[in-house]
Each structure stands twice: as C-alpha cells, then as structure tokens.
Design an enzyme around this catalytic site. Structure first.
Site: not given
Ligand code: PEP
Length: 249
Positions: A233-234, A94, A166, A172, A9-11, A96, A212
């Site tokens: 994500g990251g 999501h 999640e 994050g 997930n590049w956000k 966010e 994470s």
């Molecule tokens: C996400 O954006 O869905 C996520 C899990 O981010 P991260 O891996 O950075 O915690």
C-alpha cells in the site's frame, strides 16, 4: 518456478494527473526481467494509466469488481467493464473492503469467479485480525478464507490465482510480520491449496505477503522459500519507492 509479483495497492489515492505522472516516473524502471510489476489503481485512473503504460511490461489492476456483468447496482463496476479497459488484475477481498464494505467469504468467491469469467487475474486477500492472532487462530482464519475464496475453481484457475496473505494488524501500521512468521503462514496456505487442488496447483499458485512492506524490507520477505511477492500500500505511492520494491524482488 513461480514468477515474483509486486503489486502496488493505491487504495483511494491519486487523481488522474497524479497517476499519469507516476507512470512517467516508473516507465522503463519498474520493469525488471523475471519480476511481474502491477499497479492497482482507483477506477477513475485506470483508462489514463493503461494508456500511459502502453508498451511497457507494467500491468494494471483494479481494487474491486462486482460479480454481475451489468445491472441495477448503483456505484458498482463489473468485470466486463474492467476487461474493456485493458485491466489484467483485480484485488478481491482486501481487509478494508471486508471491514468497511461488508465483503464476506461468499461475495469474495463470487467475485473470484467473475474475474475468471472475464479473463482477469484475482489477487485474493486473506489474513487475520490482531485478536485472532492472539487467540492462536491465524492458520484457521487463513484456511477458512482461502478455501472459501477458491471454492468451485478448476485446478488451472486456482493455479493462476494470486493470494495475498495480509495480517490485518500489519496493514498501514508500520508493524510487519517477521519474514519467518509470514513464510510459515504462507506455507500453510500453500498446503491448504495442495489439499484442495493437488500438489501441482500448490506448486504453481503465487502467494504474496502484504503489510507494511517497504524498500528496506522487501528483499527479506522475498528471500523466504514460500513468499512469491508483495502487495504494497503506502510504499507503492511514490515512483522511487515503487521502483525499489520491484528491484528488491
Ligand atoms: C495493503 O493495502 O494491502 C497494504 C499492505 O498496505 P501497507 O503496505 O500500507 O501496509
């Protein structure tokens, strides 16, 4: 047998040029027999990314869609438009988007139906806030969000859906749920799917963990009985790290 699925997930990251250069870096590498590899990019990069990854097994996903096909919804993108671009997956609900863009269980459900209407596979995010976890509400929150998201689907559609568990406090933040805790919640979500759609659907639906996840811990999550992949994500932003995630699955 459920096929493991790693979804990046590049956000709101990467220009078109950066997305294409990522694609060049992962081609032929983040493609491993038996693992589904998906990149969920910002809308702006989707056409270039589909072109750059043509002929590979890497699938493209969006991060949102509107539930209507078209209309006066300034700034929105519909399932028709995503399908037109060759997109296969779409992240829905999501945390966010729930937190900053007022997504509710009801809009999530409408979006899930819209995704199926246009042949897109939804990756539906569910998960508890820190205060809900501390109040012992993790399972009830996940049940409520899962039931609401899947409401009105056929058993076949439910089986095709991907759920991403999640925990919000783990996104994050560098803090991750232990693999055993994540597996316990994910097995519980699977039980809820069984109660609503039957054991066969529950055995087929893929449920990811997200929060994470990185190359160093992905294998531990994947080693758990009910975890079928990760939404990342990251750690999905750099080719080398993304390739290791797919390898780790
Ligand atoms: C996400 O954006 O869905 C996520 C899990 O981010 P991260 O891996 O950075 O915690």
């Amino acid at each position: 047998m459920r096929k493991p699925i790693i979804a990046g997930n590049w956000k709101m990251f990467k220009t078109v040029q950066e997305a294409v250069s990522f694609a060049e870096g992962v081609k032929g590498k983040a493609e491993i027999e038996g693992v589904e590899s998906v990149i969920c990019a910002p809308f702006t990069s989707l056409p270039a990314l589909t072109e750059a990854l043509k002929g590979t097994s890497i699938k493209i996903g969006a991060q949102n869609l509107h539930w209507e096909d078209q209309g006066a919804f300034t700034g929105e993108i519909s399932g028709v438009m995503l399908k037109d671009l060759g997109v296969h997956y779409v992240i829905i609900g999501h945390s966010e988007r729930r937190a900053y863009f007022a997504e509710t269980d009801e809009t999530v459900n409408k979006k899930v139906h819209a995704a199926f209407k246009h042949g897109l596979t939804p990756i539906v995010c569910v998960g508890e806030k820190l205060e809900e976890r501390e109040a012992g509400q993790t399972k009830s929150v996940c049940k409520e969000q899962t039931d609401a998201a899947l409401k009105g689907l056929t058993a076949e559609q439910a089986a095709q859906t991907v759920i991403a568990y999640e925990p919000i406090w783990a996104i994050g933040t560098g803090k991750s749920s232990t693999s055993a805790d994540a597996n316990e919640v994910i097995s519980y979500i699977r039980e809820q799917v069984a109660a609503a759609f039957g054991a066969d659907t529950a055995a087929k639906i893929r449920i990811q963990y997200g929060g994470s996840v990185k190359p160093e811990n992905v294998a531990e999550y994947m080693g758990q009985s009910d975890i079928d992949g990760a939404l990342v994500g990251g750690a999905s932003l750099e080719p080398a790290s993304y390739i290791q995630l797919v390898e780790g699955a």
